[in-house]
Enzyme design. Structure first.
Site, PDB file in Angstrom:
ATOM      1  N   THR A   1      -8.788  -0.612 -24.337  1.00  0.00           N
ATOM      2  CA  THR A   1      -8.337  -1.745 -25.150  1.00  0.00           C
ATOM      3  C   THR A   1      -8.774  -1.548 -26.597  1.00  0.00           C
ATOM      4  OG1 THR A   1      -8.424  -3.273 -23.320  1.00  0.00           O
ATOM      5  CG2 THR A   1      -8.864  -4.220 -25.480  1.00  0.00           C
TER       6      THR A   1
ATOM      7  N   GLY B   1      -5.648 -10.124 -17.970  1.00  0.00           N
ATOM      8  CA  GLY B   1      -7.079  -9.835 -18.139  1.00  0.00           C
ATOM      9  C   GLY B   1      -7.747 -10.775 -19.122  1.00  0.00           C
TER      10      GLY B   1
ATOM     11  N   GLY C   1     -13.431  -4.076 -21.396  1.00  0.00           N
ATOM     12  CA  GLY C   1     -14.103  -3.783 -20.135  1.00  0.00           C
ATOM     13  C   GLY C   1     -13.321  -4.366 -18.980  1.00  0.00           C
TER      14      GLY C   1
ATOM     15  N   GLY D   1     -11.866  -6.834 -17.142  1.00  0.00           N
ATOM     16  CA  GLY D   1     -11.499  -8.162 -17.596  1.00  0.00           C
ATOM     17  C   GLY D   1     -11.922  -9.327 -16.730  1.00  0.00           C
TER      18      GLY D   1
HETATM   19  N1  ASP Z   1     -10.390  -5.809 -20.760  1.00  0.00           N
HETATM   20  C1  ASP Z   1      -9.129  -5.219 -20.447  1.00  0.00           C
HETATM   21  C2  ASP Z   1      -8.562  -5.909 -19.243  1.00  0.00           C
HETATM   22  O1  ASP Z   1      -9.274  -6.164 -18.311  1.00  0.00           O
HETATM   23  C3  ASP Z   1      -9.221  -3.764 -20.180  1.00  0.00           C
HETATM   24  C4  ASP Z   1      -9.890  -2.973 -21.261  1.00  0.00           C
HETATM   25  O2  ASP Z   1     -10.780  -3.449 -21.925  1.00  0.00           O
HETATM   26  O3  ASP Z   1      -9.512  -1.825 -21.463  1.00  0.00           O
HETATM   27  O4  ASP Z   1      -7.380  -6.127 -19.219  1.00  0.00           O
END
Ligand code: ASP
Length: 349
Positions: free
Chosen positions: A215, A245, A267, A269
């Site tokens: 992300t 997420g 992270g 989510g």
């Molecule tokens: N936080 C994002 C999600 O869970 C994923 C990421 O941080 O890459 O959708």
């Protein structure tokens, strides 16, 4: 009479001179930076042994390119919201990161994107979830905040609103990248093997899911003391059932308050939603008087870790202090202070 007024004037001057320095001291806390900017490109199992020098260089160069865009806006007296939006565009338009062009694939082999933005002067916010044809979801999130009476729009409705707002629409095929498609296939194969093994659903098994996230996010403090935070993502590889997420959830993936700080998360989510990571950091500063560093440490290393969540945050406080905190092996990240000094890192150190 004349003497009386001269004496009165002298006393007033004395009083002003005596009180002003004290007032100034308590009213104006020492600023670390007049303006500041932090960026992330995701956290996760990012290990040097799995990285080629070329790949490392490509990530660092893109992070630097992005942060310089935001820095120049802030340096010239621009608004933090513009810095955040423009910085995130660079990352959304790069296939390296799991946002915009480089978004991961869902189980059904589509791309569903989430994004949010929040401004700390008015606690206003906008977000979009599950959009499939918006080139830069962060821009649509901003439009939701500024031009609608809502905070969050999703799916088809968000696309209709985007068209009305003149936001760039793309063919969903735009989001196809071989790399992300292959990641999905690898996960599906592992999942199948796991299902054969114990017959349970393996969708959220951290050993099976993509071990890095990707992300993107940006937090900026401008010269006027306004903080903006923004986050944009493709979510998690192999997600299904229109899973949403933390990235578009205000208080989880994104939060900003001029009285405290701005935060952008990355992270796993589900854990960031349950722990209300971004808002919790601000709340610890607000209610308990913690420093940004201590608040971030408490939420990531204690609360989130105890829950079993993995990932991290970037944040800037009202005095221009910049913080990175994560409990994973690495996090693509960069910061730039008001002197234009950059710090660009990937691994823990
Ligand atoms: N936080 C994002 C999600 O869970 C994923 C990421 O941080 O890459 O959708």
């Amino acid at each position: 009479m004349k003497t009386f007024f001269s004496t009165l004037f002298a006393v007033s001057v004395l009083l002003v001179n005596c009180t002003n320095p004290i007032e100034q001291k308590s009213d104006k806390p020492q600023k670390t930076n007049e303006f500041a900017l932090v960026v992330h490109g995701g956290a996760g199992t990012i290990l040097k042994k799995n990285m080629t020098p070329e790949k490392e260089k490509a990530y660092k160069e893109k992070l630097e390119e992005a942060i310089k865009v935001g820095y120049n806006i802030l340096k010239n007296g621009g608004k933090s919201i513009d810095a955040v939006e423009q910085t995130i565009h660079i990352l959304e338009n790069s296939p390296l990161f799991n946002a915009g062009k480089g978004a991961v694939f869902t189980h059904e082999e589509n791309n569903e994107l989430d994004a949010s933005i929040m401004t700390g002067n008015d606690l206003n916010a906008g977000s979009v979830a599950g959009v499939t044809d918006i080139k830069n979801p962060i821009t649509l999130a901003r439009k939701v905040m500024e031009n609608s009476e809502h905070v969050m729009l999703s799916g088809k409705g968000a696309s209709i609103f985007a068209k009305e707002q003149g936001v760039e629409i793309v063919d969903p095929k735009y989001f196809f990248t071989e790399n992300r498609f292959n990641s999905l296939q690898r996960i599906k194969e592992k999942m199948k093997a796991e299902l054969d093994h114990d017959g349970k659903s393996a969708f959220y098994d951290p050993l099976i899911k993509d071990s890095k996230f990707g992300t993107v996010g940006c937090v900026a403090l401008d010269k006027n003391g306004n903080i903006t935070a923004g986050t944009s993502t493709g979510g998690m590889t192999n997600k299904r059932w229109n899973r949403i997420g933390d990235a578009p959830i205000i208080g989880s993936g994104t939060y900003a308050n001029n009285a405290t700080c701005g935060v952008s998360s990355t992270g796993w989510g589900e854990y960031f939603i349950r722990a209300q990571v971004a808002h919790d950091i601000s709340a610890l500063m607000d209610y308990k008087g913690l420093s940004l560093k201590d608040a971030a440490k408490e939420v990531i290393q204690n609360k989130l870790t105890k829950l079993g969540g993995t990932g991290g945050i970037i944040a800037v406080d009202k005095n221009g202090n910049m913080v990175f905190e994560f409990n994973t092996a690495g996090m693509y990240r960069a910061s730039m202070n008001d002197k234009g000094e950059a710090e660009i890192k990937i691994y823990k150190d």
